[in-house]
Scaffold this motif. Structure first.
Motif, PDB file in Angstrom:
ATOM      1  N   SER A  73       0.950  -1.301  -0.165  1.00  0.00           N
ATOM      2  CA  SER A  73      -0.161  -0.014  -0.319  1.00  0.00           C
ATOM      3  C   SER A  73       0.798   1.051  -0.310  1.00  0.00           C
ATOM      4  N   GLY A  75       3.350   4.492   1.044  1.00  0.00           N
ATOM      5  CA  GLY A  75       2.750   6.234   1.414  1.00  0.00           C
ATOM      6  C   GLY A  75       3.920   6.832   1.375  1.00  0.00           C
ATOM      7  N   PRO A  76       3.847   7.720   1.394  1.00  0.00           N
ATOM      8  CA  PRO A  76       4.962   9.319   1.753  1.00  0.00           C
ATOM      9  C   PRO A  76       5.418   9.036   3.303  1.00  0.00           C
ATOM     10  N   ASN A  77       4.881   8.889   4.474  1.00  0.00           N
ATOM     11  CA  ASN A  77       5.167   9.570   5.441  1.00  0.00           C
ATOM     12  C   ASN A  77       4.267   7.568   6.264  1.00  0.00           C
ATOM     13  N   LYS A  79       1.940   8.379   8.470  1.00  0.00           N
ATOM     14  CA  LYS A  79       0.387   7.899   9.085  1.00  0.00           C
ATOM     15  C   LYS A  79      -0.491   8.100   7.623  1.00  0.00           C
ATOM     16  N   LYS A  80      -0.106   8.078   6.716  1.00  0.00           N
ATOM     17  CA  LYS A  80      -0.578   7.581   4.507  1.00  0.00           C
ATOM     18  C   LYS A  80      -0.141   6.138   4.942  1.00  0.00           C
ATOM     19  N   THR A  81       0.651   5.834   4.898  1.00  0.00           N
ATOM     20  CA  THR A  81       0.975   3.987   4.771  1.00  0.00           C
ATOM     21  C   THR A  81      -0.079   3.253   5.874  1.00  0.00           C
ATOM     22  N   TRP A  83      -3.058   4.161   7.234  1.00  0.00           N
ATOM     23  CA  TRP A  83      -4.630   5.049   7.136  1.00  0.00           C
ATOM     24  C   TRP A  83      -4.982   4.504   4.984  1.00  0.00           C
ATOM     25  N   ARG A  84      -3.861   3.919   4.353  1.00  0.00           N
ATOM     26  CA  ARG A  84      -4.270   3.352   3.280  1.00  0.00           C
ATOM     27  C   ARG A  84      -3.901   2.149   3.673  1.00  0.00           C
ATOM     28  N   ASN A 125       7.385  -0.417   5.116  1.00  0.00           N
ATOM     29  CA  ASN A 125       7.122   1.492   3.460  1.00  0.00           C
ATOM     30  C   ASN A 125       9.353   1.216   3.720  1.00  0.00           C
TER      31      ASN A 125
END
Length: 151
Positions: A73, A75-77, A79-81, A83-84, A125
């Motif tokens: 999934s 993400g750049p950080n 939180k995004k990782t 949440w995705r 990630n």
């Protein structure tokens, strides 16, 4: 000296990114029957589905395959990782019935295989410089705490 250290950290980070990307491209196995069955697991539609998945996650091989699948999934950080991953895994109705500790009549994820799955997937990630379990846990808690406000 500080600039050299920062530059060294960036080089190490970029090296790990390149290695993970090339590693993923070179070793994409064909999906077998078991993996095809696993692809229909998410999103979880009920707590019963979560309980069934929790039992399956006790098997180390299954857990590793799920971590590998969810870690894509990205993400750049952190939180995004997180949440995705959570949006991929939970329907809003299921997320509303969960929290990390199990308080308030909700099901707790903190000491479950499923909680470990979420954390492990987020930490894998390769974009994140120094991911921590505490940081991933914080964002899972935030996702679950804010679920009642989602439509």
């Amino acid at each position: 000296m500080e600039k050299l250290e920062k530059m060294d950290m960036k080089i190490n980070h970029l090296t790990s990114l390149v290695q993970s990307i090339t590693g993923n491209r070179l070793s994409l196995p064909q999906m077998d029957v078991a993996e095809e069955e696993e692809s229909g697991v998410f999103p979880l539609a009920s707590i019963a589905d979560l309980d069934m998945l929790e039992e399956k996650l006790a098997e180390k091989g299954f857990m590793q395959r799920m971590v590998n699948r969810l870690s894509l999934s990205g993400g750049p950080n952190m939180k995004k990782t997180v949440w995705r991953i959570c949006f991929k895994v939970f329907t809003t109705d299921v997320a509303r019935q969960l929290n990390w500790c199990g308080r308030g009549g909700k099901k707790g994820l903190g000491k479950t295989n499923f909680g470990a799955l979420l954390i492990s997937s987020a930490i894998r990630n390769p974009v994140l410089l120094s991911p921590t379990e505490a940081e991933a846990e914080k964002f899972v808690k935030d996702f679950l705490r804010l679920a009642p406000g989602r439509i």
